[in-house]
Design an enzyme around this catalytic site. Structure first.
Site, PDB file in Angstrom:
ATOM      1  N   GLU A 100     -16.295 -74.366 -22.919  1.00  0.00           N
ATOM      2  CA  GLU A 100     -17.490 -73.848 -23.561  1.00  0.00           C
ATOM      3  C   GLU A 100     -17.189 -72.849 -24.672  1.00  0.00           C
ATOM      4  O   GLU A 100     -16.164 -72.169 -24.654  1.00  0.00           O
ATOM      5  CB  GLU A 100     -18.370 -73.136 -22.525  1.00  0.00           C
ATOM      6  CG  GLU A 100     -18.842 -74.014 -21.395  1.00  0.00           C
ATOM      7  CD  GLU A 100     -19.625 -73.229 -20.367  1.00  0.00           C
ATOM      8  OE1 GLU A 100     -19.898 -72.027 -20.604  1.00  0.00           O
ATOM      9  OE2 GLU A 100     -19.965 -73.801 -19.324  1.00  0.00           O
ATOM     10  N   CYS A 348     -20.503 -67.531 -19.517  1.00  0.00           N
ATOM     11  CA  CYS A 348     -19.394 -68.463 -19.467  1.00  0.00           C
ATOM     12  C   CYS A 348     -19.377 -69.262 -18.170  1.00  0.00           C
ATOM     13  O   CYS A 348     -19.640 -68.745 -17.091  1.00  0.00           O
ATOM     14  CB  CYS A 348     -18.068 -67.739 -19.649  1.00  0.00           C
ATOM     15  SG  CYS A 348     -17.622 -66.644 -18.311  1.00  0.00           S
TER      16      CYS A 348
END
Length: 371
Positions: A100, A348
């Site tokens: 990501e 995250c």
């Protein structure tokens, strides 16, 4: 160590350092300025093929394409939020690996001021994470592998193709200092005049506080921003929240931060994820202030975003503000991180968790906090 490309696959140009690229071209009999030309195409222009490098001779472009690659990893999902000021990116690194990044058109640690002149990219350095912070979505996934420098840079360059990147924060999936070599190679490209050309002060590393890499970082000669995840006023609680902290006590972390500040002249910030009933009591704020007294520290308070299965709670707004006031009353600079991208699971590890489990990019059960 950084994961190497699969056997037989071409080397990514950005897995090389500038010196290694220069040596390669010198061996081909090319003039020295060719390395600068290629680097600027790869970073400033975020080129995805050597054919785009139109000021290079065609034979050189062909030879580069035979031996190197610039092909970016596919983007599985790109989800906007906050009227376009935030977007979450999910990259496919192959063999089931997904990583990501987040684009933010504002400063996440300065009151969330929005402005087209500032574009920050939050990047990941590992697939998963071995630090096992109990409140972090990535920590719950476990560790798979380190990213290569090119895989870290790909996250920045995806955004660079659309708008000029001004800041990069290493606060995504993984522990940057546990993948030290790849992290520093990526940073060297980001700050090199022949690379992306960012100021080192526009790059920030977030870490749980790995002492030897922190001391090594202080000797790199780069005044990078540094954010250390503290999360507790005492060693016992910190070991519960960050199990891999092991024998590294808060005093050791503060000592490393002090050495970094002395070597670089940069003030160190400390991240503190607030968990209701765990580390958010006023007395804990006062104990934290005593630990940080005289350290010229800045505390970045991060209200917890619940992660499925963690069994932790987000503190109420008044508890967050009370904790902040206790620190400020003791002379410690403290801010509450601006909250953006909630509807796209911008912390995250959350989007990766959603996609891997079929929960969708907007799953509210998968929101986490940086470890």
């Amino acid at each position: 160590m950084t994961t190497s490309p699969a056997a037989g696959s071409p080397t990514d140009l950005l897995d090389l350092s500038f010196d290694e690229l220069s040596d390669l071209l010198r061996g081909w009999g090319e003039p020295a300025y060719r390395a600068r030309q290629i680097a600027r195409w790869a970073l400033r222009s975020a080129a995805t093929s050597f054919e785009e490098m139109t000021d290079l001779p065609m034979p050189l472009r062909g030879r580069l394409a035979e031996q190197l690659t610039l092909a970016p990893p596919p983007v599985i999902a790109e989800t906007p939020a906050d009227d376009g000021d935030t977007s979450k990116l999910l990259f496919d690194l192959g063999a089931g690996g997904m990583v990501e990044a987040v684009r933010m058109a504002y400063d996440p640690d300065a009151g969330g001021r929005v402005g087209s002149a500032r574009t920050t990219v939050c990047v990941s350095t590992q697939l998963g994470c071995a630090m096992a912070c109990v409140f972090c979505a990535t920590g719950l996934q476990g560790f798979t592998r380190n990213l290569r420098p090119s895989e870290v840079l790909a996250q920045v360059l995806h955004v660079q193709r659309e708008q000029r990147v001004t800041n990069v924060v290493f606060m995504g999936m993984g522990e940057p200092l546990a993948n030290y070599e790849a992290t520093m190679r990526a940073i060297r490209w980001l700050v090199a005049p022949e690379g992306l050309g960012l100021s080192p002060r526009a790059v920030t590393i977030s870490t749980v506080g790995l002492l030897r890499p922190l001391d090594r970082l202080a000797e790199e000669g780069l005044p990078l921003g540094l954010a250390i995840s503290l999360h507790a006023p005492d060693d016992g609680l910190r070991r519960r929240l960050v199990p891999t902290a092991g024998g590294v006590g808060i005093d050791g972390v503060l000592g490393a931060a002090r050495r970094y500040r002395e070597r670089t002249g940069r003030r160190v910030s400390f991240a503190y994820a607030l968990l209701e009933g765990v580390n958010d009591e006023p007395e804990q704020a006062r104990r934290l202030a005593r630990r940080l007294h005289g350290e010229r520290a800045h505390v970045n308070l991060i209200p917890y975003n619940p992660v499925a299965g963690a069994g932790l709670r987000r503190p109420r707004r008044e508890r967050v503000r009370a904790f902040q006031r206790e620190l400020q009353a003791a002379g410690i600079a403290a801010t509450v991180r601006v909250e953006r991208g909630a509807e796209i699971a911008a912390a995250c590890g959350q989007l990766r968790t959603d996609v891997a489990t079929g929960g969708g990019a907007g799953s509210r059960a998968a929101r986490g906090a940086r470890g």
